[in-house]
Scaffold this active site. Structure first.
Site, short mmCIF file in Angstrom:
data_model
loop_
_atom_site.label_atom_id
_atom_site.label_comp_id
_atom_site.label_asym_id
_atom_site.label_seq_id
_atom_site.Cartn_x
_atom_site.Cartn_y
_atom_site.Cartn_z
CE1 TYR A 12 4.57 -2.12 7.43
CE2 TYR A 12 4.53 0.28 7.60
CZ TYR A 12 4.78 -0.96 8.16
OH TYR A 12 5.27 -1.04 9.45
CG LEU A 34 -0.40 -4.19 -8.22
CD1 LEU A 34 -0.14 -5.44 -9.05
CD2 LEU A 34 -0.23 -4.53 -6.72
N GLY A 37 2.36 -0.82 -4.21
CA GLY A 37 2.12 -2.08 -3.50
C GLY A 37 2.64 -3.28 -4.29
CB ILE A 52 -9.20 5.29 -6.73
CG1 ILE A 52 -7.93 6.03 -6.33
CG2 ILE A 52 -9.39 4.02 -5.90
CD1 ILE A 52 -7.97 6.55 -4.91
CG ASN A 92 -1.91 9.45 -5.32
OD1 ASN A 92 -2.50 8.77 -6.14
ND2 ASN A 92 -1.51 8.96 -4.16
CE1 TYR A 141 0.79 11.56 3.85
CE2 TYR A 141 1.71 12.31 5.94
CZ TYR A 141 0.99 11.39 5.21
OH TYR A 141 0.46 10.30 5.84
N GLY A 284 9.93 20.35 6.59
CA GLY A 284 8.58 19.89 6.91
C GLY A 284 8.45 19.03 8.15
#
Ligand code: UDP
Length: 326
Positions: A12, A34, A37, A52, A92, A141, A284
């Site tokens: 995004y 992907l 995305g 990555i 991640n 997060y 959260g």
């Protein structure tokens, strides 16, 4: 022409950054696995589908292109999910970023622009939030992004890496002319969810908590248009190129809107009535997150958001929601 590597450029915010950079004369190389995305979001000759975590792919990219700056957009972003599945977030958002940074160090690539977040502040001790506000994330997060900011502080001292960590508030809207926009595989964000109730894709919108210590009892956030974020990234490249410093900069509009205000604004823009259900708080979530306006972002990045009226931001999101191309 400078080569910029955009990791997560099919997502995004990354896809909007690519368009902005191309319009400004940069050569974009997009690396994206992907998983979140869309290939169709990237109109760019240099697209590498890869991860990555794969050092071979990173070495290939760094050895094939003379990269001057890396922008890193690829991360998981859902606060609620991070509470339920923190491992996914640390693996991640932290481990993969470390792999990317290692490859940068090995390949002597020095400039890094990192997508950080206002979630690193946790429950605000005061508002609006400036860069000096104490950092105490209250969800995994936010913690994953905070950890990367700390790693960057150490790496910049040890390895001669320069970085800008951009702490976004709530990204919103879609490109007003190029056909790209927000389309998460599992959508959890307020504005697209509200709009999906109006296209009939969802039955109703749940308001997560109506008993917060805010004027109308619902959470307040600072919604910043994705094109304004993209512009700030381009200016961050120029900031890094101009000096030897690293920076941590908050990026918001300085204006907060409650969940109820967002729903009302969506109704005003669309002329339709949103079906609403009151629901318990989501784990959260701080009550309010609003950035200072005219702080470091203005001084260092010449940041002047073009989308000030939330209805204009929602209008671009609504155009996209009804005419998605992917
Ligand atoms: N929210 C809500 N209902 C939803 C999704 C979000 O009430 O279906 C609230 C959420 O609790 C938060 C605000 O909307 O207070 C913005 O949430 P979002 O997930 O869009 O962004 P976040 O602030 O988590 O980055």
């Amino acid at each position: 022409m400078k080569n910029i590597l955009i990791v997560g450029g099919a997502g995004y915010i990354g896809s909007h950054a690519v368009v902005n950079l191309q319009e400004s004369g940069y050569n974009c190389i997009v690396l994206d696995n992907l998983s979140e995305g869309y290939r169709d979001a990237v109109k760019c000759d240099h697209f590498v589908q890869g991860d990555i975590n794969d050092t071979n792919v990173l070495n290939y990219v760094f050895q094939s292109y003379d990269i001057s700056t890396v922008m890193h957009f690829s991360a998981y972003i859902n606060v609620g999910e991070s509470v339920v599945d923190p491992q996914k977030y640390y693996k991640n958002n932290v481990q993969s970023t470390l792999n990317l940074l290692s490859a940068m160090v090995d390949n002597k690539v020095k400039n890094f622009i990192f997508s950080s977040t206002c979630a690193i502040f946790g429950n605000p001790q005061y508002l609006p939030l400036d860069e000096d506000h104490p950092q105490a994330p209250i969800n995994p997060y936010g913690m994953s992004k905070f950890m990367v900011e700390k790693i960057l502080e150490d790496y910049s001292k040890a390895y001669n890496l320069k970085y800008v960590a951009l702490r976004y508030f709530n990204a919103a809207g879609a490109h007003p002319t190029v056909r790209i926009g927000e389309n998460h595989r599992i959508e959890t964000h307020l504005i697209p969810l509200v709009l999906k109730t109006l296209t009939g894709e969802r039955k109703d919108i749940k308001i997560f908590g109506t008993d917060y210590d805010t004027p109308d009892g619902t959470c307040v956030r600072d919604y910043i248009h994705v094109c304004d974020l993209a512009e700030a990234h381009k200016n961050a490249i120029e900031l890094l190129d101009a000096g030897n410093e690293s920076y941590q900069i908050n990026l918001g509009t300085g204006v907060g809107h409650s969940v109820k205000e967002i729903i009302a604004a969506c109704e005003e823009v669309t002329g339709m009535r949103v079906p609403v259900v009151n629901a318990p708080r989501r784990a959260g979530d701080p009550a309010s997150l609003v950035a200072t306006s005219g702080g470091l972002a203005k001084r260092l990045l010449n940041f002047n958001p073009k989308f000030i009226d939330i209805r204009e931001t929602i209008r671009t999101a609504w155009d996209w929601e009804r005419n998605k191309e992917y």
